[in-house]
Design a protein around this motif. Structure first.
Motif, PDB file in Angstrom:
ATOM      1  N   VAL A   1       0.820  -1.208   0.000  1.00  0.00           N
ATOM      2  CA  VAL A   1       0.000   0.000   0.000  1.00  0.00           C
ATOM      3  C   VAL A   1       0.853   1.256   0.000  1.00  0.00           C
ATOM      4  CG1 VAL A   1      -1.702   1.314   1.318  1.00  0.00           C
ATOM      5  CG2 VAL A   1      -1.930  -1.171   1.128  1.00  0.00           C
ATOM      6  N   GLN A   2       1.950   1.260   0.752  1.00  0.00           N
ATOM      7  CA  GLN A   2       2.791   2.445   0.815  1.00  0.00           C
ATOM      8  C   GLN A   2       3.427   2.750  -0.537  1.00  0.00           C
ATOM      9  OE1 GLN A   2       4.422   5.783   1.525  1.00  0.00           O
ATOM     10  NE2 GLN A   2       3.134   4.859   3.109  1.00  0.00           N
ATOM     11  N   SER A   3       3.703   1.738  -1.324  1.00  0.00           N
ATOM     12  CA  SER A   3       4.287   1.973  -2.640  1.00  0.00           C
ATOM     13  C   SER A   3       3.328   2.748  -3.537  1.00  0.00           C
ATOM     14  CB  SER A   3       4.677   0.652  -3.296  1.00  0.00           C
ATOM     15  OG  SER A   3       5.738   0.053  -2.586  1.00  0.00           O
ATOM     16  N   VAL A   4       2.044   2.468  -3.415  1.00  0.00           N
ATOM     17  CA  VAL A   4       1.053   3.233  -4.168  1.00  0.00           C
ATOM     18  C   VAL A   4       1.094   4.696  -3.756  1.00  0.00           C
ATOM     19  CG1 VAL A   4      -1.398   3.509  -4.675  1.00  0.00           C
ATOM     20  CG2 VAL A   4      -0.437   1.219  -4.435  1.00  0.00           C
ATOM     21  N   ALA A   5       1.167   4.948  -2.453  1.00  0.00           N
ATOM     22  CA  ALA A   5       1.236   6.329  -1.958  1.00  0.00           C
ATOM     23  C   ALA A   5       2.516   7.015  -2.418  1.00  0.00           C
ATOM     24  CB  ALA A   5       1.152   6.340  -0.431  1.00  0.00           C
ATOM     25  N   GLN A   6       3.626   6.273  -2.435  1.00  0.00           N
ATOM     26  CA  GLN A   6       4.880   6.845  -2.914  1.00  0.00           C
ATOM     27  C   GLN A   6       4.750   7.304  -4.364  1.00  0.00           C
ATOM     28  OE1 GLN A   6       8.220   7.036  -1.291  1.00  0.00           O
ATOM     29  NE2 GLN A   6       6.803   6.994   0.431  1.00  0.00           N
ATOM     30  N   LEU A   7       4.187   6.453  -5.191  1.00  0.00           N
ATOM     31  CA  LEU A   7       4.037   6.791  -6.604  1.00  0.00           C
ATOM     32  C   LEU A   7       3.086   7.965  -6.795  1.00  0.00           C
ATOM     33  CD1 LEU A   7       4.493   6.287  -9.605  1.00  0.00           C
ATOM     34  CD2 LEU A   7       2.805   4.434  -9.476  1.00  0.00           C
ATOM     35  N   ASP A   8       1.945   7.928  -6.130  1.00  0.00           N
ATOM     36  CA  ASP A   8       0.976   9.014  -6.247  1.00  0.00           C
ATOM     37  C   ASP A   8       1.590  10.346  -5.843  1.00  0.00           C
ATOM     38  OD1 ASP A   8      -0.956   7.279  -7.121  1.00  0.00           O
ATOM     39  OD2 ASP A   8      -2.000   7.141  -5.189  1.00  0.00           O
ATOM     40  N   ALA A   9       2.379  10.329  -4.769  1.00  0.00           N
ATOM     41  CA  ALA A   9       2.955  11.567  -4.255  1.00  0.00           C
ATOM     42  C   ALA A   9       4.065  12.087  -5.153  1.00  0.00           C
ATOM     43  CB  ALA A   9       3.489  11.338  -2.840  1.00  0.00           C
ATOM     44  N   VAL A  10       5.008  11.226  -5.525  1.00  0.00           N
ATOM     45  CA  VAL A  10       6.129  11.660  -6.359  1.00  0.00           C
ATOM     46  C   VAL A  10       5.636  12.183  -7.698  1.00  0.00           C
ATOM     47  CG1 VAL A  10       8.187  10.846  -7.597  1.00  0.00           C
ATOM     48  CG2 VAL A  10       7.837  10.229  -5.191  1.00  0.00           C
ATOM     49  N   ALA A  11       4.560  11.604  -8.206  1.00  0.00           N
ATOM     50  CA  ALA A  11       4.015  12.043  -9.493  1.00  0.00           C
ATOM     51  C   ALA A  11       3.427  13.451  -9.434  1.00  0.00           C
ATOM     52  CB  ALA A  11       2.955  11.056  -9.979  1.00  0.00           C
ATOM     53  N   THR A  12       3.241  13.999  -8.228  1.00  0.00           N
ATOM     54  CA  THR A  12       2.766  15.381  -8.130  1.00  0.00           C
ATOM     55  C   THR A  12       3.905  16.382  -8.265  1.00  0.00           C
ATOM     56  OG1 THR A  12       2.989  15.604  -5.709  1.00  0.00           O
ATOM     57  CG2 THR A  12       0.932  14.639  -6.543  1.00  0.00           C
ATOM     58  N   VAL A  13       5.155  15.926  -8.138  1.00  0.00           N
ATOM     59  CA  VAL A  13       6.280  16.861  -8.210  1.00  0.00           C
ATOM     60  C   VAL A  13       7.228  16.583  -9.374  1.00  0.00           C
ATOM     61  CG1 VAL A  13       6.211  17.329  -5.733  1.00  0.00           C
ATOM     62  CG2 VAL A  13       7.704  15.508  -6.586  1.00  0.00           C
ATOM     63  N   ARG A  14       7.071  15.444 -10.036  1.00  0.00           N
ATOM     64  CA  ARG A  14       7.874  15.119 -11.210  1.00  0.00           C
ATOM     65  C   ARG A  14       6.965  14.445 -12.251  1.00  0.00           C
ATOM     66  NH1 ARG A  14      10.829  17.990  -8.959  1.00  0.00           N
ATOM     67  NH2 ARG A  14      13.111  17.853  -8.703  1.00  0.00           N
ATOM     68  N   PRO A  15       7.246  14.648 -13.545  1.00  0.00           N
ATOM     69  CA  PRO A  15       6.393  14.088 -14.604  1.00  0.00           C
ATOM     70  C   PRO A  15       6.676  12.609 -14.842  1.00  0.00           C
ATOM     71  CG  PRO A  15       8.209  15.296 -15.591  1.00  0.00           C
ATOM     72  CD  PRO A  15       8.328  15.507 -14.096  1.00  0.00           C
ATOM     73  N   ILE A  16       6.361  11.792 -13.858  1.00  0.00           N
ATOM     74  CA  ILE A  16       6.637  10.357 -13.947  1.00  0.00           C
ATOM     75  C   ILE A  16       5.729   9.716 -14.995  1.00  0.00           C
ATOM     76  CG2 ILE A  16       6.653   8.168 -12.699  1.00  0.00           C
ATOM     77  CD1 ILE A  16       8.797  10.183 -11.783  1.00  0.00           C
ATOM     78  N   ASP A  17       6.331   8.981 -15.923  1.00  0.00           N
ATOM     79  CA  ASP A  17       5.516   8.233 -16.875  1.00  0.00           C
ATOM     80  C   ASP A  17       5.870   6.750 -16.917  1.00  0.00           C
ATOM     81  OD1 ASP A  17       7.892   8.151 -18.402  1.00  0.00           O
ATOM     82  OD2 ASP A  17       7.293   9.888 -19.585  1.00  0.00           O
ATOM     83  N   THR A  18       7.082   6.391 -16.470  1.00  0.00           N
ATOM     84  CA  THR A  18       7.525   5.002 -16.490  1.00  0.00           C
ATOM     85  C   THR A  18       7.745   4.501 -15.069  1.00  0.00           C
ATOM     86  OG1 THR A  18       8.639   5.346 -18.613  1.00  0.00           O
ATOM     87  CG2 THR A  18       9.299   3.407 -17.330  1.00  0.00           C
ATOM     88  N   VAL A  19       7.211   3.324 -14.764  1.00  0.00           N
ATOM     89  CA  VAL A  19       7.308   2.767 -13.413  1.00  0.00           C
ATOM     90  C   VAL A  19       7.788   1.322 -13.498  1.00  0.00           C
ATOM     91  CG1 VAL A  19       6.036   2.166 -11.312  1.00  0.00           C
ATOM     92  CG2 VAL A  19       5.434   4.244 -12.585  1.00  0.00           C
ATOM     93  N   VAL A  20       8.787   0.988 -12.676  1.00  0.00           N
ATOM     94  CA  VAL A  20       9.288  -0.382 -12.572  1.00  0.00           C
ATOM     95  C   VAL A  20       9.156  -0.812 -11.114  1.00  0.00           C
ATOM     96  CG1 VAL A  20      11.232  -1.952 -12.910  1.00  0.00           C
ATOM     97  CG2 VAL A  20      10.938   0.021 -14.436  1.00  0.00           C
TER      98      VAL A  20
END
Length: 331
Positions: free
Chosen positions: A142-161
């Motif tokens: 669950v925390q990994s989902v929150a990490q991705l959601d949060a980081v995507a608000t400050v950087r234009p993340i498009d690729t996830v591994v």
């Protein structure tokens, strides 16, 4: 004055990540300026139940608001197998600093998940390369989902591994986020080669040996003495930022190498609050690998609770009740 009772779903519905990131950043700035009071986290050990309770109180004053509260949270590793209950559960009491009236009692588990992601986003914003578009995750909970959601608000993340010892969990994670990101399951090495990496595991033997030349790492998993996700050699060459010196050296990602003398205070660049205020530099053109050691602070909980309470109050969400009996006194 009534108190709002806010369950986990209501907390999540009133905790937009962009607002949490702003509030948590303000909390780190207040802490660095001396506008926050945060006693050390206290523990109530319960060896007879293989668990413990932790008390996390704080007060902070931001530019146009202030807030106070305390989170009461447990860690009972055998809860699920013995009782069918979560390992970690939290309750947040959010109070008016001026009157001490308890404004809200809210689920602290959802709050913790969201604010932990927000803290990583604040660190990422100050320490990652500006054009970061890829994010690796070691751990698919669950925390990994929150990490991705949060980081995507400050950087234009498009690729996830994502890498996880449980292949089914990793695949479920990819399925859950594939409508928003180009996501795939990969190895730890592939995840670690991304522009941003968040590690969210409970391991005690490092599993990340190296990362990309300019990767920013949010080390989130270590929250107790002995836990350790990143190799000592990696930590030694990184620009190392901690959320709180005392907590990180005691129970954060650096606790093992710091305790052995492999790392010293000279290896710690700054606390995140100093980077937020500009007292210490964030990423510079000369920087390679950066690491944020995230243990979780009470000021983050209070800042997040402020966001949730204000939004829930405005929306008429939650259940209001007369906890203190003040209505009876005036009747």
């Amino acid at each position: 004055m009534e108190t709002l009772l806010l369950d986990g779903e209501t907390v999540e519905n009133n905790a937009p990540m962009e607002s949490l990131v702003d509030a948590v950043e303000a909390a780190f700035a207040a802490y660095d300026r001396g506008d926050a009071t945060m006693p050390p986290k206290s523990y109530v050990d319960l060896p007879q139940y293989d668990g413990d309770f932790r008390s996390m109180p704080a007060y902070l004053r931001a530019d146009d608001w202030d807030a106070a509260g305390v989170k009461w949270v447990n860690s009972h590793p055998h809860n699920e197998e013995r009782h069918g209950l979560p390992t970690v559960m939290g309750t947040m009491i959010y109070s008016d600093p001026e009157t001490a009236v308890p404004l809200a009692i809210m689920d602290g588990t959802a709050l913790t998940t969201r604010r932990t992601g927000a803290a990583a986003a604040v660190a990422t914003d100050h320490l990652a390369v500006a054009d970061a578009t890829s994010m690796g995750l070691v751990g698919a909970g669950v925390q990994s989902v929150a990490q991705l959601d949060a980081v995507a608000t400050v950087r234009p993340i498009d690729t996830v591994v994502v890498a996880d010892a449980d292949a089914d969990r990793a695949r479920a994670f990819v399925d859950a986020v594939s409508d928003r990101f180009d996501a795939r399951v990969g190895s730890i090495a592939e995840a670690a080669d991304c522009d941003v990496l968040s590690t969210v595991t409970p391991v005690r033997d490092p599993i990340v040996e190296s990362v990309g030349d300019h990767t920013h790492v949010n080390a989130v998993g270590a929250d107790a003495p002995g836990k350790h996700e990143l190799a000592d050699d990696l930590l030694a060459v990184a620009k190392l930022v901690v959320d709180d010196h005392a907590q990180c050296t005691h129970s954060g990602e650096i606790n093992v190498p710091y305790g052995s003398g492999r790392l010293t205070d000279a290896d710690i660049h700054a606390e995140l609050g100093a980077v937020v205020t500009g007292t210490k530099a964030g990423r510079t053109p000369e920087d390679g690998v950066t690491v944020f050691d995230s243990t979780g602070l009470a000021i983050q909980d209070v800042a997040a609770a402020h966001v949730v309470y204000e939004r829930a109050s405005a929306a008429g969400a939650g259940t209001a009740f007369d906890l203190l009996g003040l209505g009876r006194d005036s009747a």
